[in-house]
Design a protein around this motif. Structure first.
Motif, PDB file in Angstrom:
ATOM      1  N   PRO A   1       0.835  -1.199   0.000  1.00 58.26           N
ATOM      2  CA  PRO A   1       0.000   0.000   0.000  1.00 58.26           C
ATOM      3  C   PRO A   1       0.874   1.256   0.000  1.00 58.26           C
ATOM      4  O   PRO A   1       2.008   1.241   0.486  1.00 58.26           O
ATOM      5  CB  PRO A   1      -0.788  -0.120   1.310  1.00 58.26           C
ATOM      6  N   GLN A   2       0.321   2.333  -0.522  1.00 60.42           N
ATOM      7  CA  GLN A   2       1.076   3.576  -0.579  1.00 60.42           C
ATOM      8  C   GLN A   2       1.202   4.223   0.798  1.00 60.42           C
ATOM      9  O   GLN A   2       2.243   4.798   1.128  1.00 60.42           O
ATOM     10  CB  GLN A   2       0.397   4.545  -1.553  1.00 60.42           C
ATOM     11  N   LEU A   3       0.150   4.127   1.617  1.00 63.93           N
ATOM     12  CA  LEU A   3       0.149   4.805   2.909  1.00 63.93           C
ATOM     13  C   LEU A   3      -0.033   3.876   4.102  1.00 63.93           C
ATOM     14  O   LEU A   3       0.427   4.189   5.196  1.00 63.93           O
ATOM     15  CB  LEU A   3      -0.958   5.867   2.953  1.00 63.93           C
ATOM     16  N   HIS A   4      -0.716   2.775   3.941  1.00 66.21           N
ATOM     17  CA  HIS A   4      -0.994   1.906   5.081  1.00 66.21           C
ATOM     18  C   HIS A   4       0.274   1.210   5.568  1.00 66.21           C
ATOM     19  O   HIS A   4       1.114   0.795   4.770  1.00 66.21           O
ATOM     20  CB  HIS A   4      -2.051   0.865   4.718  1.00 66.21           C
ATOM     21  N   PHE A   5       0.363   1.055   6.883  1.00 68.39           N
ATOM     22  CA  PHE A   5       1.546   0.451   7.492  1.00 68.39           C
ATOM     23  C   PHE A   5       1.563  -1.055   7.254  1.00 68.39           C
ATOM     24  O   PHE A   5       0.575  -1.749   7.495  1.00 68.39           O
ATOM     25  CB  PHE A   5       1.567   0.734   8.995  1.00 68.39           C
ATOM     26  N   THR A   6       2.710  -1.562   6.812  1.00 63.31           N
ATOM     27  CA  THR A   6       2.922  -2.997   6.627  1.00 63.31           C
ATOM     28  C   THR A   6       4.263  -3.382   7.249  1.00 63.31           C
ATOM     29  O   THR A   6       5.146  -2.538   7.407  1.00 63.31           O
ATOM     30  CB  THR A   6       2.932  -3.379   5.132  1.00 63.31           C
ATOM     31  N   PRO A   7       4.454  -4.661   7.592  1.00 62.64           N
ATOM     32  CA  PRO A   7       5.744  -5.086   8.143  1.00 62.64           C
ATOM     33  C   PRO A   7       6.800  -5.129   7.050  1.00 62.64           C
ATOM     34  O   PRO A   7       6.484  -5.207   5.863  1.00 62.64           O
ATOM     35  CB  PRO A   7       5.448  -6.487   8.680  1.00 62.64           C
ATOM     36  N   ARG A   8       8.049  -5.113   7.447  1.00 64.76           N
ATOM     37  CA  ARG A   8       9.113  -5.171   6.443  1.00 64.76           C
ATOM     38  C   ARG A   8       9.115  -6.521   5.729  1.00 64.76           C
ATOM     39  O   ARG A   8       9.503  -6.623   4.565  1.00 64.76           O
ATOM     40  CB  ARG A   8      10.474  -4.914   7.082  1.00 64.76           C
TER      41      ARG A   8
ATOM     42  N   ALA B   1      -4.854  -0.630   9.600  1.00 58.93           N
ATOM     43  CA  ALA B   1      -5.771   0.361   9.052  1.00 58.93           C
ATOM     44  C   ALA B   1      -5.192   1.755   9.288  1.00 58.93           C
ATOM     45  O   ALA B   1      -4.254   1.933  10.070  1.00 58.93           O
ATOM     46  CB  ALA B   1      -7.142   0.234   9.713  1.00 58.93           C
ATOM     47  N   TYR B   2      -5.752   2.745   8.602  1.00 60.25           N
ATOM     48  CA  TYR B   2      -5.307   4.112   8.853  1.00 60.25           C
ATOM     49  C   TYR B   2      -5.482   4.466  10.334  1.00 60.25           C
ATOM     50  O   TYR B   2      -6.476   4.060  10.958  1.00 60.25           O
ATOM     51  CB  TYR B   2      -6.128   5.100   8.034  1.00 60.25           C
ATOM     52  N   PRO B   3      -4.567   5.240  10.902  1.00 59.95           N
ATOM     53  CA  PRO B   3      -4.815   5.796  12.241  1.00 59.95           C
ATOM     54  C   PRO B   3      -6.116   6.597  12.227  1.00 59.95           C
ATOM     55  O   PRO B   3      -6.385   7.343  11.275  1.00 59.95           O
ATOM     56  CB  PRO B   3      -3.601   6.701  12.477  1.00 59.95           C
ATOM     57  N   ARG B   4      -6.922   6.426  13.272  1.00 58.40           N
ATOM     58  CA  ARG B   4      -8.239   7.065  13.320  1.00 58.40           C
ATOM     59  C   ARG B   4      -8.398   7.872  14.595  1.00 58.40           C
ATOM     60  O   ARG B   4      -8.047   7.404  15.683  1.00 58.40           O
ATOM     61  CB  ARG B   4      -9.350   6.008  13.278  1.00 58.40           C
ATOM     62  N   LEU B   5      -8.935   9.077  14.464  1.00 56.83           N
ATOM     63  CA  LEU B   5      -9.361   9.815  15.645  1.00 56.83           C
ATOM     64  C   LEU B   5     -10.611   9.155  16.206  1.00 56.83           C
ATOM     65  O   LEU B   5     -11.491   8.720  15.457  1.00 56.83           O
ATOM     66  CB  LEU B   5      -9.661  11.269  15.308  1.00 56.83           C
TER      67      LEU B   5
END
Length: 438
Positions: free
Chosen positions: A4-11, A303-307
């Motif tokens: 993904p371009q922005l979502h966090f993934t493991p190395r 998932a994206y960080p969410r408020l």
């Protein structure tokens, strides 16, 4: 590499629950459950990444790993808190009592013991895995409070002049044949010596509760947890929330009987919250993936960080502004391999097909159908929200392998893992679309 371009993934390889989420010394620290050898769950370590903005993450490798007799088979989930200007980590240490066949990385059915462990870091970068110690020991088989195997995932917070720890667990009520999920709360003056306070449970929701998190928004206590055995499908556990009140003086917790899904897409799990640099409550959650990426290099994303906010007697979650403010460039071109944001309002009977993921507003529910972009297995492909009271305004965030659908300003969310989306949108209604600005 397909990421993904922005979502966090493991190395690489396996990732699941977010752990130790904290804003410390001007940086966000995200730890996570990590198995560094395969694209499958195994002996758990804590991976570690840092960020100044929740967008750009620097991988720091493995922070915590099995190093003691009481955690030799896994460093399970936990949390972080700042005490006396130091980062203190709490986690569940695991010992296997039997292996699955001859595989040392996987236990037999219920064949492990769990205890709660702490470790302190002066700077949040260096972790001495020999300087650990147990703070809540393993329960005995006949202990009436907690479960020897299934007591885990400590989340610690400070309230007034004391520290509190909430644990997921289960117990067998007299006359019952199935266990009841519960949370246990412990109290400490210094974060090191802990004593039992109370338990809270609802015997209509699941047989085990894990990954609990308790916090207050606008003077309302909120409990987030992940109960097991809710559905018959492979993902039989879900993330849920409810109103709750913890009174440290009477040492009681009351749970509201109206318990709701935290996300209606059912891939999202094990959410953990913290405070951002402005003191706002935000959340990061694991997105379960049945298959690795197309290059077979990693599996699992956040998932994206969410408020997280509370108003009108309910919980709302919205994409954190650090992410949302990136989408400034209008575009008419959809790419499943790049991050996009779509805004659309559906009337009854209308639908939008986003690369094979079909969203339909029907009979005052939003229906999601990912049949075209998800492997056919025992995990669900069709989901829906509760009734929407005549309004269906959507903010849809897409990225490779994932679509997050925020309904009516985040009153409900459906987060969906997808595979093989195509680069076409078919819509019965006009929409706006944005990509990341220059």
């Amino acid at each position: 590499m397909s990421r993904p371009q922005l979502h966090f993934t493991p190395r690489d390889h396996w990732m699941n629950d977010p752990n130790g989420l904290i804003y410390f010394n001007g940086e966000y620290h995200l730890f996570y459950q990590y198995f560094p050898y395969e694209n499958a769950w195994g002996t758990m370590h804590w991976g570690h990444s840092v960020s100044t903005d929740l967008v750009h993450w620097k991988d720091l490798g493995i922070a915590l790993y099995p190093s003691k007799p009481y955690d030799r088979n896994g460093v399970f989930s936990g949390s972080a808190i700042e005490i006396d200007h130091q980062m203190v980590l709490y986690y569940t240490g695991v010992i296997y009592t039997a292996y699955k066949g001859d595989d040392i990385h996987r236990q037999g059915p219920d064949a492990f013991e769990a205890c709660q462990v702490m470790l302190t870091s002066k700077d949040g970068y260096h972790f001495d895995n020999q300087q650990k110690h147990i703070v809540v020991p393993t329960f005995a088989d006949d202990d009436p409070i907690g479960h020897r195997v299934h007591t885990r995932d400590p989340k610690v917070w400070k309230q007034d002049d004391r520290y509190y720890m909430i644990l997921g667990s289960k117990f067998l009520q007299p006359g019952h044949t199935k266990t009841t999920g519960q949370v246990l709360i412990y109290e400490s003056l210094d974060g090191q010596q802990w004593s039992y306070c109370t338990r809270a449970y609802d015997d209509t929701i699941g047989t085990m509760w894990e990954c609990p998190d308790y916090f207050t928004l606008d003077q309302q206590g909120i409990l987030i947890f992940s109960p097991e055995h809710i559905y018959k499908e492979e993902y039989n556990s879900v993330n849920m929330w409810t109103k709750a009140t913890f009174d440290p003086h009477s040492q009681t917790m009351q749970i509201d009987p109206e318990i709701q899904l935290l996300d209606y897409g059912r891939d999202l799990y094990a959410s953990q919250t913290a405070l951002d640099e402005q003191g706002r409550r935000f959340m990061i959650s694991w997105m379960r993936m049945p298959l690795p990426d197309q290059d077979q290099e990693w599996i699992g994303m956040m998932a994206y960080p969410r408020l997280v906010s509370y108003h009108d007697q309910t919980l709302y979650t919205t994409v954190h502004p650090h992410i949302d403010e990136l989408f400034t460039q209008p575009t008419t071109t959809f790419s499943s391999r790049e991050a996009r944001k779509l805004l659309v309002t559906l009337q009854d009977g209308q639908s939008i097909n986003i690369g094979g993921l079909v969203l339909t507003y029907q009979n005052d529910h939003l229906l999601s159908d990912r049949t075209q972009v998800f492997p056919q297995n025992q995990i669900g492909t069709r989901f829906e929200t509760p009734t929407l009271n005549g309004k269906c305004e959507l903010a849809i965030y897409t990225d490779q392998y994932i679509t997050e659908i925020y309904v009516n300003s985040g009153r409900y969310v459906l987060s969906q893992i997808v595979y093989g989306q195509h680069d076409t949108i078919i819509s019965q209604v006009a929409y706006q679309m944005f990509k990341i600005g220059a």
